[in-house]
Design an enzyme around this catalytic site. Sequence first.
Site, PDB file in Angstrom:
ATOM      1  N   PHE A 111     129.728  49.095 -59.585  1.00 53.48           N
ATOM      2  CA  PHE A 111     128.575  50.490 -59.619  1.00 53.48           C
ATOM      3  C   PHE A 111     129.219  51.338 -60.680  1.00 53.48           C
ATOM      4  O   PHE A 111     128.346  52.202 -61.160  1.00 53.48           O
ATOM      5  CB  PHE A 111     128.625  50.920 -58.429  1.00 53.48           C
ATOM      6  CG  PHE A 111     129.425  52.069 -58.154  1.00 53.48           C
ATOM      7  CD1 PHE A 111     130.611  51.754 -57.374  1.00 53.48           C
ATOM      8  CD2 PHE A 111     129.184  53.275 -58.228  1.00 53.48           C
ATOM      9  CE1 PHE A 111     131.506  53.018 -57.118  1.00 53.48           C
ATOM     10  CE2 PHE A 111     129.978  54.402 -57.807  1.00 53.48           C
ATOM     11  CZ  PHE A 111     131.230  54.186 -57.585  1.00 53.48           C
ATOM     12  N   LYS A 112     130.673  51.281 -60.925  1.00 50.63           N
ATOM     13  CA  LYS A 112     130.995  52.283 -62.105  1.00 50.63           C
ATOM     14  C   LYS A 112     130.473  52.241 -63.399  1.00 50.63           C
ATOM     15  O   LYS A 112     130.510  53.164 -64.171  1.00 50.63           O
ATOM     16  CB  LYS A 112     132.926  52.003 -62.074  1.00 50.63           C
ATOM     17  CG  LYS A 112     133.445  52.457 -60.688  1.00 50.63           C
ATOM     18  CD  LYS A 112     134.796  52.181 -60.717  1.00 50.63           C
ATOM     19  CE  LYS A 112     135.282  52.465 -59.217  1.00 50.63           C
ATOM     20  NZ  LYS A 112     135.124  51.826 -58.203  1.00 50.63           N
ATOM     21  N   ASP A 113     129.778  51.062 -63.845  1.00 52.34           N
ATOM     22  CA  ASP A 113     129.278  51.062 -65.043  1.00 52.34           C
ATOM     23  C   ASP A 113     128.043  52.186 -65.223  1.00 52.34           C
ATOM     24  O   ASP A 113     127.737  52.666 -66.268  1.00 52.34           O
ATOM     25  CB  ASP A 113     128.495  49.617 -64.876  1.00 52.34           C
ATOM     26  CG  ASP A 113     129.314  48.565 -65.315  1.00 52.34           C
ATOM     27  OD1 ASP A 113     130.649  48.828 -66.097  1.00 52.34           O
ATOM     28  OD2 ASP A 113     129.229  47.450 -65.238  1.00 52.34           O
TER      29      ASP A 113
END
Length: 467
Positions: A111-113
Amino acid sequence: MRYVSTRGASVSLPFNDVLLAGLAFDGGLFVPSEWPALPVGAFDRFADMPYAEVAIEVMWPYVAGTMPQDDFAAIVNDAYAAFDHPDVVPLRDLGDGIFLAELFHGPTLAFKDLALQLVGRLFEYELSRRGERVTIVGATSGDTGSAAVEACRDREAIEIFILHPRGRISEVQRRQMTTVLSLNVHNVAIEGTFDDCQELVKSLFGHEEFRNRHRLSAVNSINWARVMAQIVYYVKVAAVLGRGAESVAFTVPTGNFGNVFAGYCAQKMGTPISQLVVASNRNDIVTRFLETGTMRVGEVHPTLSPSMDIQISSNFERLLFELFDRDGRRVAETMARFRTDGEFTLGADTMAMLRTTWSGGRIDDDQTLDIIRSTWTNQHLLIDPHTAVGLGVAVACRRDPSVPMVCLATAHPAKFPDAVEEATGVRPPLPERMADLFDRPERYKILPNSLDALESHIDTTLLGVAP
Ligand SMILES: *Cc1c(COP(=O)(O)O)cnc(C)c1O
């Protein structure tokens, strides 16, 4: 929009300064001076709009005044075009009113993208406008490093050094970083632990002459721009499921508290969120706090969901600021007490207010494997261990079965193949565009756990003497 520090002793700044500064000068975190309201009728429109268009509308009030809107729109469109799925964040219906919001369709499968693909581009835009360059330095135990490398690769105004503990991260995680051969990307394997890597980064930033000479900077999870980007999927999911009229609940696998705090921001902007559930593994500091009112640091235990193996949830300070009616001095005092005593306790009234929206639960490694297994058996769906923690806690903590419960799926199962295989006997395949990850050449430098060695490596690399 101006931004103020949670510790109240910093001047207020506009978005572009906050973006590049990261931490406030008084050691606090930046928060917007007010919460912008979503326009009336927004949810009806958002339900069927492309993700990037929703993103532009939701984030614009936070950015307005620091760049032309067309430039911002182009940056946002470009950031989310890098995702594999046309919906960017697709929703999967698991039945019984439970949904997964898949946040793992970006370049590095976590999810950090969603935040870093945007933040890398915003950095490049702002630095180029100012005619400046920075050297980003960070330590990683896995997910953050690869997302940061993907976000910064080939950007002219940025050099990036990412330290990882040699032999102590998974091969998928290492290869996602070390097979990026861009000239501005410098991976370093340190002979030591993740804590050693973090200590080295801290020492680099503490060495003022070195820090200024190379204009050191970070893209860590306390950067406001990362939280801002994460607000969007809460709004979009609520629009799709409830059209803004019906409330929605979210369960969030939590480490640094950045993701779930974005849910709070979405609620403050008018998104009808009835419940925010913090899901923890054995490292359950926030869950214990929600149960007892005391935030107390413990030891970090390694688990099957390593991105949540954290004992201090930095972004919690932003919620504390809100709970204290934005009294920065009180936050500063509480954080000082937390540093010296390792704990602080909030009053019963504050906790009662908090619990109207917030709850928390924990899942251990055996339960995590059970949930991965049963989801495979019952739904024919492979989920990663972080998502499994969320799903287990969601079922246990759900208050109202008539309200849709959305679990945020924070990583692709192929990112944690060993745990998934142990639970199901099936090794999840990498998406096609990465299928050759294990055949790609790697480039990284191995260094001892030594500040001198690291500094001279950075010096020579940036002089162009060594690759
Ligand atoms: C970073 C991460 C988390 C934790 O998110 P926070 O914003 O730090 O709470 C959860 N799951 C995965 C897969 C992550 O990479």
